[in-house]
Design an enzyme around this catalytic site. Structure first.
Site, short mmCIF file in Angstrom:
data_model
loop_
_atom_site.label_atom_id
_atom_site.label_comp_id
_atom_site.label_asym_id
_atom_site.label_seq_id
_atom_site.Cartn_x
_atom_site.Cartn_y
_atom_site.Cartn_z
N HIS A 182 0.82 -1.22 0.00
CA HIS A 182 0.00 0.00 0.00
C HIS A 182 0.85 1.26 0.00
CE1 HIS A 182 0.66 1.09 4.29
NE2 HIS A 182 0.71 -0.22 4.49
N CYS A 196 2.65 -4.92 6.93
CA CYS A 196 2.36 -4.68 5.53
C CYS A 196 3.57 -4.05 4.84
CB CYS A 196 1.14 -3.78 5.37
SG CYS A 196 -0.42 -4.68 5.48
#
Length: 707
Positions: free
Chosen positions: A591, A610
């Site tokens: 992301h 992440c």
């Protein structure tokens, strides 16, 4: 970020074996090459055994690479970025250069790589381990390893075996082909020609003795079915001795050190000069069972990687034992069939070449570790300077503790080779890189990283995304060429980015962030107890039963059970403007991020698990060029999706995302590079493989969890 989104802006401060049990000379060196007692290197003339022949083959020819140090080196590009609608293909530099011709025999360069302007620094990057004492006595039988889990993880060959019991019941032999007669010992006269009663002996052994040859239930079943289907006729032996296929198998086992394996695990006692049929049958089953063991080890690894930690969750492709036996017994080129079980990624092959080079270059050099301390800057006077000089091969008096310009230049070259900012400052990252090879551990690092390549799904997808965690880089790879690469931020050591593979499916623009429970419990709840409106000021809403509530109306000392936390799309959103989804049980994804300043740092382990992507629009353009080709998803068009409500954009073609952990690799310039072992996974791999001197795998005992 483990579902994990991001919260806040992370901060950082700073042969056929002899019939005897005793081996001498090159054979003993070979066996010690990959044992738990360390990887030895060869000296003297390298002739007379399969390992040396294979090592010379691996180091005998040059690799064709393109000018970026990656790709096929062909004059025609394997991937036309402009026709796919891409405006910027990045630097086209993968972690490693790639083999010139996938259909040609794989030969690697024998000459040394060109050394940079500071020879001492470059040589330090190739520091080799000190030789270990050799094992003169080896077991007469191959040690059987447990290997990777047999639960069919990854894209396993159809019919992959499952289950592995310590003391399984031996399966009944499979039925022979229609019309075939099951031979028995009583049905063949003892005075028959040599080998005539081998099928009968095989029938008896398969019926009640298979556990002697392998404890793996799936492999026992495959052996029974394989020989039953061929009327119990041998394939590895014939007449009075070893058949051609058997000799190829023995050669492959003896040369297994070039694959980073331990040849001692695949030893098969030699036949006597005039073997009995019983001995021939024994040899037949030993060769067959050892072939299955070798294929399992070289393809999917020697231990279950999940024993390292919950965040080590890869998908190795465990070979189907029935398919292994069928492949080696019917392939036009049996040697190529054996070699096909090893990882087929070009990066693995290049590590394999480096291993062969180091094992044939002679004695290793060992260096003392440089102790920790404050950052060492040019001009500083520090007692660690003599150790630094010795590490980089820069001469000087033992009492000379001044960090002078010549040493600074060597440090800068070392930093460049190890992928760090070449600022000449010996800080924590540079010190870790220096010490990574200081204990003479270079060979062990290569072996451990080759082992982790076995954890990647065996089939090389035509398109895949690969995030190398210790390198802090992500690449989009097409036909083994990197068509786009960029920096990433990965998880902190306490919030590790998992090692895993899943399929990329879609992108989300203007994502909301639903805060995962771990972050709520460990980070947000303490803030709410001190100030109920602390999260509200960061744009994070408290939700109960689907409705946003006033955080000041809650007694947070009782916990956050029943409450959820959500951050609406916007500039402050922890996920930034977009996220790239490959659904997985770890709830991690790639992301954007509002904390863009972190990309300028060399050490980028700041997330909750992440992977944060630098320049996400450029990454999205490259992603959709290969995932939805011909649809014209340029950066300009994609940017129109930014802003407003959440929007999903699916990929027309799905492809794998591999989150991998390679601390040692060959870069685009052909240099062997080692990065910091930020999660300790490399150290754990070496410990489990017994590269610290204590064997823990490929024996009859259970693998031990690293401590």
């Amino acid at each position: 970020m483990s579902g994990r989104g991001e919260y806040g802006a992370g901060r950082s401060h700073g042969v056929q074996p002899s019939g005897t049990r005793r081996l001498r000379g090159a054979a003993a060196l070979l066996l010690s090459a990959a044992t738990g007692l360390g990887l030895a290197t060869f000296s003297g003339k390298l002739t007379g055994n399969p390992f040396t022949a294979r090592a010379q083959e691996l180091t005998g020819a040059a690799i064709a690479v393109d000018r970026a140090g990656s790709g096929t080196g062909d004059t025609v590009a394997a991937f036309d970025s402009s026709s796919a609608g891409m405006r910027d293909t990045g630097h086209a530099a993968s972690p490693l250069p790639v083999v010139a011709d996938d259909h040609a025999p794989f030969d690697m360069a024998g000459e040394r790589r060109r050394v940079g302007p500071a020879p001492g620094a470059a040589l330090a990057m190739h520091a080799e381990p000190a030789p270990f004492a050799l094992q003169a006595d080896v077991p007469a039988e191959p040690a059987v390893g447990r290997g990777a889990p047999e639960t069919g993880t990854g894209t396993a060959t159809p019919g992959a075996a499952s289950g592995n019991a310590a003391t399984p019941a031996t399966p009944a032999p499979a039925a022979a082909t229609p019309g075939a007669t099951h031979p028995t010992a009583a049905s063949v006269p003892d005075a028959a020609a040599p080998g005539a009663t081998v099928p009968a002996r095989l029938t008896e052994m398969i019926g009640n003795q298979l556990i002697r040859f392998t404890p793996n239930v799936g492999e026992q079943q495959a052996l029974a079915a394989f020989y039953g289907a061929r009327g119990y006729q041998p394939v590895f032996t014939g007449g009075k001795g070893i058949a051609p296929l058997g000799q190829i198998a023995l050669d492959q086992f003896a040369a297994s050190a070039v694959e980073g394996l331990n040849p001692a695990d695949y030893l098969v006692p030699a036949l006597p000069a005039s073997p009995s049929d019983t001995q021939l049958a024994e040899m037949e089953l030993r060769l067959a069972a050892t072939t299955l063991l070798y294929a399992r080890h070289v393809q999917s690894g020697r231990f279950d990687p999940k024993i390292i930690s919950k965040d080590v969750d890869p998908s190795p492709t465990v070979p189907d034992p029935a398919a292994v036996l069928a492949t080696v017994s019917t392939a036009p080129n049996a040697r190529a069939a054996f070699e096909s079980f090893a990882p087929q990624y070009d990066e693995y092959r290049l590590l394999k070449t480096q291993l062969a080079r180091l094992m044939t270059e002679g004695q290793a050099v060992s260096h003392a570790a440089i102790p920790p301390g404050p950052s060492l800057r040019p001009g500083d006077n520090d007692p660690r300077v003599p150790l630094l000089r010795a590490r980089l091969g820069i001469g000087g008096a033992p009492e000379d503790s001044v960090y002078d310009p010549m040493l600074v230049d060597a440090v800068r070259e070392f930093q460049r080779l190890s992928g760090q900012s070449a600022d000449g400052i010996v800080g924590r990252g540079t010190l870790a890189a220096l010490n990574a090879g200081a204990s003479g551990d270079r060979l062990h690092d290569i072996v451990a990283n080759m082992e982790r390549w076995r954890w990647v799904p065996h089939d090389v997808a035509p398109v895949y995304v690969m995030v190398n965690i210790p390198e802090y880089m992500v690449r989009i790879v097409v036909n083994e060429q990197a068509v786009h690469e960029t920096r990433v931020v990965v998880g902190k050591p306490e919030n590790q980015t998992p090692i895993m593979s899943e399929n990329m499916q879609y992108a989300v623009f203007n994502p909301s962030w639903n805060v995962p429970p771990g972050i709520i419990r460990n980070e947000m709840l303490p803030k709410l107890m001190a100030d109920p409106y602390a999260l509200e000021r960061q744009g994070i809403d408290v939700v109960r039963n689907g409705r946003i509530i006033d955080p000041g109306s809650v007694n947070w000392s009782r916990g956050a059970q029943g409450y959820s936390f959500r951050q609406a799309p916007g500039e402050r959103n922890a996920l930034g403007r977009m996220k790239f989804m490959f659904p997985n049980k770890h709830a991690v994804y790639l992301h954007d991020t509002p904390s863009r300043s972190l990309f300028s740092r060399d050490r980028r382990a700041f997330s909750h698990g992440c992977v944060r992507v630098h320049e996400p629009l450029a990454f999205a353009e490259a992603l959709f060029a290969v995932g939805s080709p011909g649809e014209g998803w340029s950066q300009q068009r994609l940017s129109r999706l930014v802003g407003g409500n959440e929007k999903s954009l699916p990929l027309k073609q799905r492809f794998p995302v591999h989150l991998v952990y390679f601390t040692t690799y060959v870069d685009g310039t052909g240099q062997l590079v080692t990065r910091e072992d930020i999660y300790g996974t490399n150290a754990a791999t070496k410990a489990i493989l017994g590269l610290d001197g204590t064997r823990r795998v490929a024996d009859r005992g259970a693998a031990v969890r690293p401590r």
